[in-house]
Design an enzyme around this catalytic site. Structure first.
Site, PDB file in Angstrom:
ATOM      1  CE  LYS A 288     -13.839  -0.882   5.550  1.00 48.22           C
ATOM      2  NZ  LYS A 288     -12.632  -0.336   6.226  1.00 48.22           N
ATOM      3  CD  GLU A 377      -5.286   5.433  19.148  1.00 45.29           C
ATOM      4  OE1 GLU A 377      -5.855   5.555  18.054  1.00 45.29           O
ATOM      5  OE2 GLU A 377      -5.733   4.723  20.086  1.00 45.29           O
ATOM      6  NE  ARG A 405      -8.408   6.120  20.728  1.00 43.77           N
ATOM      7  CZ  ARG A 405      -9.588   5.496  20.843  1.00 43.77           C
ATOM      8  NH1 ARG A 405     -10.703   6.211  20.888  1.00 43.77           N
ATOM      9  NH2 ARG A 405      -9.652   4.193  20.912  1.00 43.77           N
TER      10      ARG A 405
END
Length: 643
Positions: A288, A377, A405
């Protein structure tokens, strides 16, 4: 500042243009694409490190596959900047995430190349599998369906559900697992450790190379026969039986891991995988922030750094004079530590957002009492519920948009069982440049309809601290929601002594005549500003801060409806079912009659832009509040300057 793309990139207006390049030009194109992203984001802002990490993959995908006929789904969208640039949006890329500009995430309405709108994570495999099933049903077996999913997104239950289904399907589906050990913060959990084992195990990689050497280089440019597929599958399965590959156990053909920054290798591999039928997974390893040293070194900070000097790496900061109010998230982060020091039952949970929620402070100081559970979640909610059954006071910190969610768990595992979990909903309201997928528009409506639920919102930092203090007291025995917005509050001196707030009580901010304004949460500060403007016209509204939408302060509302027949409600949530609706329900139940104007988020999708511009568009910024009051009183409305 005029930003000019490189000589190759300047010729690319679509993937067809990309396909006209020679293979030996792809490395140069990758360099130019990466530099263009750095140039534009440094000046105009946006997400940063994620897209730098998939430059080579993006080029290879559009070089090999016939997009948009072949369906390409990105998960999540902040790694799709290169995709946008290569698919006709290069010259508009400077408007990325800006008001009326292009979205920061793939969006179906924006481009035919955006096969599926994304913003929340872990949806790509399900969506691409659905596309593959639909095409097969229509008799189209030629289209390719590619889901690009990060290893952080792979931790979510939805991704595993999709893998489980894909493995028993005959879908023409390619899952590309972009493994960089990062989501926004470093990844956590057993899957991360498992992928690390795969990528670093000499025995595993030697076996993989043996199989590929046994089969020979996969034939590029000609059909991969059933016999060849069978031979390869037999060889891979022999390897897998020794390495217990998770993906093969789900009946997905697994390939990799390979270097995700070698565009030639990626191109060859993707060409080969096009010829292999059925569901398969390619594991690539990337960095990344690749190509920008500072982003590679500190990937969390450079996920979305804001404007910066690309040469020095200095991130621009707004000039400040004097003490400044803190971010609401930091008030939460520091306050929970103070409460935990006073109460050994206090715990913290967040689903993959320790930096965004500022739970990172507690994780650093009290690692045995604060948990990052990954992009999960649902698990975060039920984990908190389980802790609550044993007497713990759990602050479950989830962004408002992501709490959607975990809603089934909020209903079934918390509300029905009446467990005193404390939900801190960060990023409530219109969050700004992240746009429609990230606005916290609906939590007031979806929380206040639940039995046993206490739903609150602070107008400032002191109120946030006091609501947190109240929520963790032994006397608070019901689930408790505290919602607050993204960004800074209004109190530079915010560390006030804790005070218990009696649940279901509001307060009168200012007395007035003719009209009353009822606010909920941070927008009460917009009302204060609007009232200052209205006094110049001789208008003096009363202002009440309700603090709780459930239970409502009925005594305070009785006072309001006895005193005023013109009322404005202000909230930063959806009007339908929200705070204003609660006031109207009270009015109807009590038999009051009044003219009520509700200001908040209207029943339509609000896109990206600066929060101030979006609040103006939605009609609840200070100028819009003042205009609504003038209209109700029959006073000539001043022209409202658009933000």
């Amino acid at each position: 500042m005029d930003i000019t793309p490189g000589p190759l990139l300047s010729q690319i207006s679509s993937p067809d243009d990309l396909k006209s390049l020679r293979r030996d030009q792809l490395n140069q194109l990758c360099d130019e694409l990466r530099q263009y992203i750095i140039d534009v984001v440094s000046v105009h802002g946006g997400h940063f490190a994620a897209s730098l990490g998939v430059v080579e993959l993006t080029v290879a995908l559009h070089y090999v596959f016939n997009t948009p006929d072949d369906q390409l789904v990105w998960d999540v969208g902040h790694q799709a900047y290169g995709h946008k640039i290569l698919t006709g949006r290069r010259d508009d890329f400077h408007t990325n995430r800006k008001y009326k500009g292009i979205s920061g995430f793939p969006r179906r309405a924006e481009s035919k190349y955006d096969a599926f709108g994304v913003g929340h994570s872990s949806t790509s495999i399900s969506a691409a599998l659905g596309m593959a099933i639909a095409d097969a049903y229509r008799g189209d077996f030629q289209k390719q369906h590619i889901a690009v999913i990060g290893d952080g997104a792979m931790t979510a239950g939805l991704a595993f559900e999709a893998l489980n289904h894909a493995g028993v399907s005959n879908a023409n589906l390619l899952i590309i697992l972009n493994d960089n050990c990062m989501s926004i913060d470093p990844n956590v959990g057993a899957l991360k450790e498992y992928l690390t084992d795969i990528t670093t195990s000499p025995a595993y990689n030697r076996l993989k190379e043996d199989v590929w050497n046994l089969m020979g280089k996969l034939p590029v440019g000609r059909k991969f026969t059933r016999n060849m597929a069978s031979r390869l599958e037999t060889g891979i399965k022999g390897m897998v039986s020794k390495s217990s590959n998770l993906f093969e156990s789900l009946r997905l053909r697994y390939f990799g891991p390979i270097d995700g920054h070698n565009v030639q290798k990626l191109t060859d591999t993707l060409q080969d995988l096009k010829q292999i039928p059925g569901p398969k997974l390619l594991h690539i390893v990337t960095v990344k922030g690749k190509g920008y040293a500072l982003a590679e070194k500190d990937q969390t900070r450079w996920h979305a750094p804001g404007l910066f000097d690309k040469m020095t790496g200095e991130i621009q900061k707004k000039p400040v004079t004097g003490p400044q109010p803190p971010k609401y998230q930091d008030v939460f982060g520091h306050t929970i530590i103070t409460l935990a020091e006073q109460n050994d039952r206090v715990m913290g949970v967040t689903p993959a957002m320790p930096s965004g929620s500022s739970l990172k402070f507690m994780m650093e100081k009290m690692p045995d009492r604060a948990f990052d559970v990954g992009i999960c979640e649902q698990h975060a909610v039920t984990l908190s519920a389980g802790m609550a059954t044993h007497g713990l006071k759990v602050f479950c910190n989830i962004y408002s948009t992501f709490m959607q969610r975990g809603y089934d768990q909020v209903v079934h595992d918390v509300a029905i069982q009446d467990l005193p979990v404390i939900f801190c909903l960060d990023r409530a309201g219109l969050v700004g440049e992240d746009g429609a997928t990230h606005h916290g528009a609906y939590d007031i409506a979806y929380m206040r309809c639940l039995p046993n639920m206490i739903v609150s919102a602070p107008m400032n930092e002191a109120e946030l601290r006091n609501l947190m203090y109240t929520a963790q007291l032994p006397s608070t025995t019901h689930p408790f929601v505290i919602r607050y917005p993204r960004g800074t509050g209004v109190m530079p001196e915010w560390e006030t002594p804790f005070e218990e707030i009696r649940i279901g009580t509001g307060r009168k901010i200012a007395g007035g005549r003719e009209i009353a304004i009822l606010s909920y949460g941070h927008p009460g500060n917009f009302v204060t500003e609007a009232c200052r403007e209205l006094t110049t016209d001789g208008i003096c509204p009363a202002h009440y801060d309700l603090r709780f939408v459930k239970p409502l302060d009925e005594a305070l509302l009785d006072e309001v409806f006895h005193s005023f027949d013109k009322i404005v409600t202000v909230e930063d949530g959806c009007i339908m079912g929200g705070f204003g609706s609660a006031v109207l329900e009270f009015m109807a139940a009590r038999g009051y009659h009044a003219q009520v104007k509700m200001l908040g988020i209207p029943d339509r999708v609000i896109e990206q832009g600066k929060p101030e511009a979006l609040q103006h568009e939605a009609g609840f910024d200070p100028a819009s509040i003042a205009a609504a009051v003038r209209t109700m009183l029959g006073v000539k409305v001043k022209s409202v300057v658009k933000v």
